[in-house]
Enzyme design. Sequence first.
Site, PDB file in Angstrom:
ATOM      1  N   GLU A   1      13.851  -3.401   5.255  1.00  0.00           N
ATOM      2  CA  GLU A   1      13.836  -4.493   4.277  1.00  0.00           C
ATOM      3  C   GLU A   1      14.923  -4.323   3.222  1.00  0.00           C
ATOM      4  OE1 GLU A   1      10.083  -4.920   2.209  1.00  0.00           O
ATOM      5  OE2 GLU A   1      10.909  -6.354   0.769  1.00  0.00           O
TER       6      GLU A   1
ATOM      7  N   ASP B   1       9.260   0.421  -4.446  1.00  0.00           N
ATOM      8  CA  ASP B   1       9.137  -0.316  -3.191  1.00  0.00           C
ATOM      9  C   ASP B   1      10.217   0.013  -2.162  1.00  0.00           C
ATOM     10  OD1 ASP B   1       8.061  -2.043  -1.384  1.00  0.00           O
ATOM     11  OD2 ASP B   1       8.778  -3.871  -2.331  1.00  0.00           O
TER      12      ASP B   1
ATOM     13  N   LYS C   1       2.819   4.097  -0.953  1.00  0.00           N
ATOM     14  CA  LYS C   1       4.226   4.022  -0.545  1.00  0.00           C
ATOM     15  C   LYS C   1       4.954   5.283  -0.994  1.00  0.00           C
ATOM     16  CE  LYS C   1       4.697  -0.976  -0.289  1.00  0.00           C
ATOM     17  NZ  LYS C   1       5.481  -2.190  -0.612  1.00  0.00           N
TER      18      LYS C   1
ATOM     19  N   TRP D   1      10.499  -8.765 -10.570  1.00  0.00           N
ATOM     20  CA  TRP D   1      11.120  -9.088  -9.285  1.00  0.00           C
ATOM     21  C   TRP D   1      12.624  -9.315  -9.467  1.00  0.00           C
ATOM     22  CZ3 TRP D   1       7.314 -13.037  -6.422  1.00  0.00           C
ATOM     23  CH2 TRP D   1       6.191 -12.317  -5.987  1.00  0.00           C
TER      24      TRP D   1
ATOM     25  N   ARG E   1       6.523  -1.055 -13.916  1.00  0.00           N
ATOM     26  CA  ARG E   1       5.941  -1.216 -12.581  1.00  0.00           C
ATOM     27  C   ARG E   1       5.776   0.131 -11.874  1.00  0.00           C
ATOM     28  NH1 ARG E   1       8.367  -4.939  -7.633  1.00  0.00           N
ATOM     29  NH2 ARG E   1       7.404  -3.743  -5.964  1.00  0.00           N
TER      30      ARG E   1
ATOM     31  N   ASN F   1      -0.567  -8.793   4.252  1.00  0.00           N
ATOM     32  CA  ASN F   1      -0.818 -10.100   3.646  1.00  0.00           C
ATOM     33  C   ASN F   1      -1.650 -10.843   4.681  1.00  0.00           C
ATOM     34  OD1 ASN F   1       0.651  -9.631   1.298  1.00  0.00           O
ATOM     35  ND2 ASN F   1       2.561 -10.265   2.262  1.00  0.00           N
TER      36      ASN F   1
ATOM     37  N   ARG G   1      -4.675   0.274   0.078  1.00  0.00           N
ATOM     38  CA  ARG G   1      -3.308   0.458  -0.413  1.00  0.00           C
ATOM     39  C   ARG G   1      -3.245   0.580  -1.937  1.00  0.00           C
ATOM     40  NH1 ARG G   1       0.596  -3.531   0.833  1.00  0.00           N
ATOM     41  NH2 ARG G   1       2.231  -2.225   1.670  1.00  0.00           N
TER      42      ARG G   1
ATOM     43  N   GLU H   1       6.702 -10.520   8.791  1.00  0.00           N
ATOM     44  CA  GLU H   1       7.199 -10.332   7.422  1.00  0.00           C
ATOM     45  C   GLU H   1       8.100  -9.097   7.407  1.00  0.00           C
ATOM     46  OE1 GLU H   1       4.443 -11.057   4.356  1.00  0.00           O
ATOM     47  OE2 GLU H   1       5.738 -10.245   2.784  1.00  0.00           O
ATOM     48  N   ARG H   2       9.299  -9.299   6.897  1.00  0.00           N
ATOM     49  CA  ARG H   2      10.308  -8.227   6.829  1.00  0.00           C
ATOM     50  C   ARG H   2      10.631  -7.665   8.210  1.00  0.00           C
ATOM     51  NH1 ARG H   2      11.621 -10.057   1.986  1.00  0.00           N
ATOM     52  NH2 ARG H   2       9.929  -9.862   0.494  1.00  0.00           N
TER      53      ARG H   2
ATOM     54  N   GLU I   1       0.266  -8.669  -5.499  1.00  0.00           N
ATOM     55  CA  GLU I   1       1.143  -9.790  -5.160  1.00  0.00           C
ATOM     56  C   GLU I   1       0.353 -11.047  -4.791  1.00  0.00           C
ATOM     57  OE1 GLU I   1       3.889  -8.132  -2.228  1.00  0.00           O
ATOM     58  OE2 GLU I   1       5.133  -7.363  -3.863  1.00  0.00           O
TER      59      GLU I   1
HETATM   60  O1  GCW Z   1       7.709  -5.596  -1.805  1.00  0.00           O
HETATM   61  C1  GCW Z   1       6.959  -6.039  -0.878  1.00  0.00           C
HETATM   62  C2  GCW Z   1       7.615  -6.730   0.274  1.00  0.00           C
HETATM   63  C3  GCW Z   1       6.563  -7.657   0.810  1.00  0.00           C
HETATM   64  C4  GCW Z   1       5.381  -6.808   1.248  1.00  0.00           C
HETATM   65  C5  GCW Z   1       4.906  -5.946   0.082  1.00  0.00           C
HETATM   66  C6  GCW Z   1       3.791  -5.000   0.476  1.00  0.00           C
HETATM   67  C7  GCW Z   1       3.772  -7.251   2.943  1.00  0.00           C
HETATM   68  O2  GCW Z   1       8.754  -7.389  -0.144  1.00  0.00           O
HETATM   69  O3  GCW Z   1       7.089  -8.398   1.868  1.00  0.00           O
HETATM   70  O4  GCW Z   1       4.326  -7.598   1.712  1.00  0.00           O
HETATM   71  O5  GCW Z   1       5.971  -5.196  -0.369  1.00  0.00           O
HETATM   72  O6  GCW Z   1       4.103  -3.878   0.832  1.00  0.00           O
HETATM   73  O7  GCW Z   1       2.650  -5.378   0.404  1.00  0.00           O
END
Ligand code: GCW
Length: 714
Positions: free
Chosen positions: A406, A378, A373, A557, A349, A224, A338, A181-182, A305
């Site tokens: 990303e 994001d 983060k 989104w 958000r 995920n 997380r 992913e990414r 998500e």
């Molecule tokens: O914004 C998102 C990314 C997802 C990612 C998520 C996260 C792993 O687009 O791809 O999923 O952040 O950090 O959980």
Amino acid sequence: MKQNNLAIFIFSLFLFPLSLFAEDGSRLWLRYEPLPSVQMEKYKYLIYIAKDEKSATLDIAANELSVAWEGFSGKRLSLASLQNGAVVIGTSKSKNIKALLPKEELEALKGESFLIRSVKKGGNNYTVIASAKEVGTLYGVFHFIRLVQMDEGFGHLDIKEAPKYAIRILNHWDNLDRTVERGYAGHSLWKWEELPNTLSPRYKEYARANASIGINATVLNNVNASPEILTENYLVKVKALADVFRPYGIKVYLAVNFSSPKEIGGLSDSDPLNPEVAKWWKNKVKEVYSLIPDFGGFLVKANSEGLPGPQDYGRTHADGANILADALNPYGGVVMWRAFVYSTGDEDRAKQAYLEFVPLDGQFRDNVIIQIKNGPVDFQPREPFSPLFGALNKTPEMVEFQITQEYLGFSNHLVYLAPLFKETLDSDTYSNGSGSTVAKITDGTLRPDKLTAISAVANIGEDANWCGHHFAQANWYAFGRLAWNHQLSAERIADEWIRMTFSRNNEFVDPVKSMMLTSRETVVDYMMPLGIHHVFAFGHHYGPEPWCDVPGARPDWLPKYYHKADSTGLGFNRTSTGSNAVSQYFSPLNGIYNDISRCPENLLLWFHHVPWDYKMKDGKTMWDNLCYKYDSGVRQIREYQKIWDRIEPYIDARRFGEVQSKLKIQAHDAVWWKDACLLYFQTFSKRPVPYDIERPVYELEDLKKIKLDMNHHN
Ligand code: GCW
């Protein structure tokens, strides 16, 4: 053909394919190319390696030194007893080391910290590399090898280094089907289908590269997370990887799915307060540790998500984290929970992680650390730091950076991320008065006796050059170096990386370094200047789509949620008259961000909805500033192309050509970004693009038709 010409010809036949192979980027910063003989002359007191302890890690250290030396000088170092000309490596228990260093100093050495010293004794010259732990000595050896390449200090070395963070961890977003992913560097490194029996040689290379920059932990799988990872079938594969990584000092962690008890354990639910669920986790953790005695712990993305979590059962994040923490605690394992959570409600958000976690401060077990983060939304090219840093007093906090690009042009754009990482780490939260930087909150300075860790989402894949773009390797390198010591400058790190990865010739180093150091600001300029954010194409996040509208999609989104362009202006009002996200920052920052005249201009549109004609510090309007920023981003990329073309004589043709091609894509994309954003925002601003900048080359309507075929969800 004369005989010696023939010999040269035959010789070059052998050399040519070799050098082509060698410069595919696979050797990273560990190339160990020959050093000038004048420089090697300084090292004439370095002939042997003395090591008197049995240890796989110290064997790796000795071998690394010897291989490096062979590269630098053509001569391997041989193992010998303590004698003149020896590099003496070992732990504080080694007899050799005890003979050369004062007892008090050895006793003071703790954990992974190391000491490198030039010692003269009885007319003999030694170079001593010592640590309390074997892996600390390995780090010392890598540090020494780096110093040799930087040509620093030999003969009078007196260095003591200690890591700023206890856990320095990569997060792989690797799925069990080997997609990432990414990820933009090919498939996952982990070949699950052939594990545990077949071990790719790259596992060792990966561990070695991480050890060389002090990374000591890795989460193998995507947050995920598939519940499958905790099945016995996969755990034996994980064990095989852990066994390869162990001598390099790397601990394995797993991302776990909160519904695992239900999904693979056959329980009726995964409610953290259900005693059956607690029991399931205890047994599972026991099984994990029976296979991997030094297992690190779990990383969890829950109620985010669409992933399951404790809130599915009306429980809190603390309830969820604690159930795992209790299971891991007897083995010293850690839960990284997380804070990347946001729901579909009305709240901004950017405010949600804070709102969710601040009330829970004090409710988490001691072996839980909240992974946050760097910014509140994001991984954007620029965000303010997340207001959650410093807001938890009783709970340890760690930063999550994203090395994989990303939102920064995937592996097509050259962007050196150390300045971004440092911008966050050096940000003053004011939580404990002035000087309470994110670094000091997370590294234990202001939260002593707490777990310390720092993480980043990896950009590593199966590609020969590991990261997709040769320069993306610098971001892996920079993360490791900053995790070890966040006080290093972005410039110093770039300097080391360039010299080891490409060339020590200053004609190369200086221009390339200047390009790297400005590259992050450049990408901000051509993508999202002045605090604009998330105006990316839907789903894959490559390229601009500020107009994007997807019927039925979550509003948060969509770019319009973030840029809020209208006839009056541009930007998200997060002041006290808007979402009031500013209130989540400590004083005086809340006041500064709230006040349009004091808010830093590079975050202006993050915090304010600003009139198009608003006068900026340079006297020009906001609209004109926006145009000049986009234009400056494009012009900078053109400069990078020129810089790169000029350095062609100094490096190999292959990497030169590959980077040159990527810069062409980047230059193209920068123009695309500029035209897309300016032409679109112009439909609201109704003002001309200043006449002294390059005219748009695309039609807005044509840009709106671009749909890249890249499969990703949001
Ligand atoms: O914004 C998102 C990314 C997802 C990612 C998520 C996260 C792993 O687009 O791809 O999923 O952040 O950090 O959980």
